[in-house]
Design a protein around this motif. Structure first.
Motif, PDB file in Angstrom:
ATOM      1  N   TRP A  97       0.839  -1.205   0.000  1.00  0.00           N
ATOM      2  CA  TRP A  97       0.000   0.000   0.000  1.00  0.00           C
ATOM      3  C   TRP A  97       0.869   1.249   0.000  1.00  0.00           C
ATOM      4  N   ALA A  98       1.895   1.260   0.849  1.00  0.00           N
ATOM      5  CA  ALA A  98       2.770   2.428   0.940  1.00  0.00           C
ATOM      6  C   ALA A  98       3.478   2.698  -0.385  1.00  0.00           C
ATOM      7  N   ALA A  99       3.916   1.633  -1.055  1.00  0.00           N
ATOM      8  CA  ALA A  99       4.634   1.800  -2.321  1.00  0.00           C
ATOM      9  C   ALA A  99       3.735   2.370  -3.416  1.00  0.00           C
ATOM     10  N   ARG A 100       2.430   2.165  -3.292  1.00  0.00           N
ATOM     11  CA  ARG A 100       1.498   2.672  -4.307  1.00  0.00           C
ATOM     12  C   ARG A 100       1.183   4.155  -4.131  1.00  0.00           C
ATOM     13  N   GLN A 101       1.495   4.717  -2.974  1.00  0.00           N
ATOM     14  CA  GLN A 101       1.143   6.112  -2.717  1.00  0.00           C
ATOM     15  C   GLN A 101       2.258   7.042  -3.204  1.00  0.00           C
ATOM     16  N   PRO A 102       1.904   8.161  -3.847  1.00  0.00           N
ATOM     17  CA  PRO A 102       2.920   9.086  -4.374  1.00  0.00           C
ATOM     18  C   PRO A 102       3.412  10.083  -3.329  1.00  0.00           C
ATOM     19  N   ALA A 103       3.795   9.572  -2.166  1.00  0.00           N
ATOM     20  CA  ALA A 103       4.300  10.442  -1.104  1.00  0.00           C
ATOM     21  C   ALA A 103       5.743  10.842  -1.388  1.00  0.00           C
ATOM     22  N   ALA A 104       6.195  11.916  -0.744  1.00  0.00           N
ATOM     23  CA  ALA A 104       7.559  12.391  -0.948  1.00  0.00           C
ATOM     24  C   ALA A 104       8.574  11.462  -0.299  1.00  0.00           C
ATOM     25  N   GLU A 105       8.216  10.852   0.830  1.00  0.00           N
ATOM     26  CA  GLU A 105       9.150   9.965   1.522  1.00  0.00           C
ATOM     27  C   GLU A 105       8.386   9.000   2.418  1.00  0.00           C
ATOM     28  N   ALA A 106       9.109   7.996   2.903  1.00  0.00           N
ATOM     29  CA  ALA A 106       8.536   7.013   3.820  1.00  0.00           C
ATOM     30  C   ALA A 106       9.526   6.745   4.941  1.00  0.00           C
ATOM     31  N   VAL A 107       8.997   6.533   6.139  1.00  0.00           N
ATOM     32  CA  VAL A 107       9.843   6.254   7.298  1.00  0.00           C
ATOM     33  C   VAL A 107       9.215   5.142   8.121  1.00  0.00           C
ATOM     34  N   GLU A 108      10.055   4.433   8.854  1.00  0.00           N
ATOM     35  CA  GLU A 108       9.582   3.486   9.852  1.00  0.00           C
ATOM     36  C   GLU A 108       9.709   4.138  11.218  1.00  0.00           C
ATOM     37  N   LEU A 109       8.670   4.007  12.022  1.00  0.00           N
ATOM     38  CA  LEU A 109       8.676   4.546  13.373  1.00  0.00           C
ATOM     39  C   LEU A 109       9.166   3.484  14.344  1.00  0.00           C
ATOM     40  N   ILE A 110      10.001   3.885  15.281  1.00  0.00           N
ATOM     41  CA  ILE A 110      10.470   2.980  16.323  1.00  0.00           C
ATOM     42  C   ILE A 110       9.476   3.049  17.474  1.00  0.00           C
ATOM     43  N   GLU A 111       8.902   1.902  17.821  1.00  0.00           N
ATOM     44  CA  GLU A 111       7.843   1.864  18.832  1.00  0.00           C
ATOM     45  C   GLU A 111       8.305   2.465  20.158  1.00  0.00           C
ATOM     46  N   HIS A 112       7.404   3.221  20.786  1.00  0.00           N
ATOM     47  CA  HIS A 112       7.621   3.863  22.087  1.00  0.00           C
ATOM     48  C   HIS A 112       8.687   4.958  22.037  1.00  0.00           C
ATOM     49  N   THR A 113       9.049   5.414  20.853  1.00  0.00           N
ATOM     50  CA  THR A 113       9.992   6.525  20.713  1.00  0.00           C
ATOM     51  C   THR A 113       9.461   7.466  19.636  1.00  0.00           C
ATOM     52  N   SER A 114      10.137   8.597  19.473  1.00  0.00           N
ATOM     53  CA  SER A 114       9.799   9.531  18.404  1.00  0.00           C
ATOM     54  C   SER A 114      10.766   9.401  17.234  1.00  0.00           C
ATOM     55  N   GLU A 115      11.580   8.345  17.255  1.00  0.00           N
ATOM     56  CA  GLU A 115      12.610   8.168  16.230  1.00  0.00           C
ATOM     57  C   GLU A 115      12.002   7.675  14.920  1.00  0.00           C
ATOM     58  N   GLU A 116      12.470   8.236  13.818  1.00  0.00           N
ATOM     59  CA  GLU A 116      12.051   7.840  12.484  1.00  0.00           C
ATOM     60  C   GLU A 116      13.260   7.349  11.700  1.00  0.00           C
ATOM     61  N   VAL A 117      13.088   6.251  10.976  1.00  0.00           N
ATOM     62  CA  VAL A 117      14.157   5.704  10.150  1.00  0.00           C
ATOM     63  C   VAL A 117      13.724   5.785   8.685  1.00  0.00           C
ATOM     64  N   PRO A 118      14.364   6.622   7.877  1.00  0.00           N
ATOM     65  CA  PRO A 118      13.993   6.709   6.457  1.00  0.00           C
ATOM     66  C   PRO A 118      14.200   5.364   5.762  1.00  0.00           C
ATOM     67  N   ILE A 119      13.275   5.011   4.881  1.00  0.00           N
ATOM     68  CA  ILE A 119      13.382   3.751   4.152  1.00  0.00           C
ATOM     69  C   ILE A 119      13.130   3.989   2.674  1.00  0.00           C
ATOM     70  N   GLU A 120      13.660   3.092   1.865  1.00  0.00           N
ATOM     71  CA  GLU A 120      13.424   3.106   0.422  1.00  0.00           C
ATOM     72  C   GLU A 120      12.435   1.991   0.116  1.00  0.00           C
ATOM     73  N   LEU A 121      11.247   2.355  -0.311  1.00  0.00           N
ATOM     74  CA  LEU A 121      10.222   1.353  -0.586  1.00  0.00           C
ATOM     75  C   LEU A 121      10.492   0.655  -1.912  1.00  0.00           C
ATOM     76  N   PRO A 122      10.258  -0.652  -1.984  1.00  0.00           N
ATOM     77  CA  PRO A 122      10.397  -1.351  -3.267  1.00  0.00           C
ATOM     78  C   PRO A 122       9.276  -0.931  -4.207  1.00  0.00           C
ATOM     79  N   PRO A 123       9.443  -1.130  -5.505  1.00  0.00           N
ATOM     80  CA  PRO A 123       8.365  -0.784  -6.441  1.00  0.00           C
ATOM     81  C   PRO A 123       7.100  -1.579  -6.111  1.00  0.00           C
TER      82      PRO A 123
END
Length: 209
Positions: A97-123
């Motif tokens: 679903w995320a890969a189908r959306q034309p968003a500028a970027e995607a990140v994974e959230l680390i549970e119980h923190t405010s940390e974000e990890v940038p990721i490269e989504l596959p096609p």
């Protein structure tokens, strides 16, 4: 009589239960989708709520599928109201679903923190489930608000339909060759088979809370 409009239904609910600081009923308008090329998709993996605190010994006696974590994703635009929620909760489906959306970027959230990890989504695979496979769910998205239908399998197969009018989503769902079709409503603990809902919608459409 059933109220088919998601927006009118939620407006009526808020008017009857919530008021602003001035004592007037809260006003609600439809929240659109973020503009293509903007915003960020946040992906989060969380344990099943009931499984938190369950020891390793007890987990040995629980079927694996009940211990699978829940995945979620939301596309938002900073400083704006627009948003979009992923309708499925399994990892492959969420990433598809995320890969189908034309968003500028995607990140994974680390549970119980405010940390974000940038990721490269596959096609995106852009595949629907095979005929006779998968489950189709109709749910009420309070965040928009709108009705959404999602036909998905355990892999990347995914097809969706959203509308303010529940009848449009039901009509779409009836045309899909899914193995099982169910309807969920706000305030109902479990699903109702879609055929049962269609036969008597007034019985299964609940006052949301």
């Amino acid at each position: 009589m059933a109220e088919w409009s998601a927006l009118k239904r939620w407006q009526a609910h808020l008017a009857g239960h919530y008021v602003g600081e001035d004592g007037r009923p809260l006003e609600l308008t439809y929240t659109g989708d973020p503009e293509p090329g903007t915003g960020k998709i946040h992906i989060l993996c969380s344990p099943q709520p009931w499984a938190e605190g369950v020891g390793w010994f007890d987990r040995k006696h629980v079927p694996d599928f009940l211990l699978r974590p829940m995945w979620s994703a939301t596309w938002t635009a900073e400083g704006r109201r627009e948003l979009m929620h992923c309708p499925v909760t399994h990892k492959r489906g969420v990433y598809e679903w995320a890969a189908r959306q034309p968003a500028a970027e995607a990140v994974e959230l680390i549970e119980h923190t405010s940390e974000e990890v940038p990721i490269e989504l596959p096609p995106p695979v852009n595949r629907t489930p095979d005929p006779g496979c998968g489950i189709l769910e109709i749910t009420f998205d309070k965040g928009k608000p709108h009705w959404q239908g999602a036909w998905y399998d355990e892999y990347t197969g995914l097809a969706t339909k959203v509308s303010d009018d529940l009848r449009e989503v039901v009509q779409w769902a009836q045309a899909q060759p899914a193995e099982r079709k169910v309807f969920y409503d706000v305030g109902r603990s479990g699903p109702v088979e879609l055929d049962k809902f269609v036969a008597n919608p007034d019985r299964y459409l609940h006052e949301p809370f």
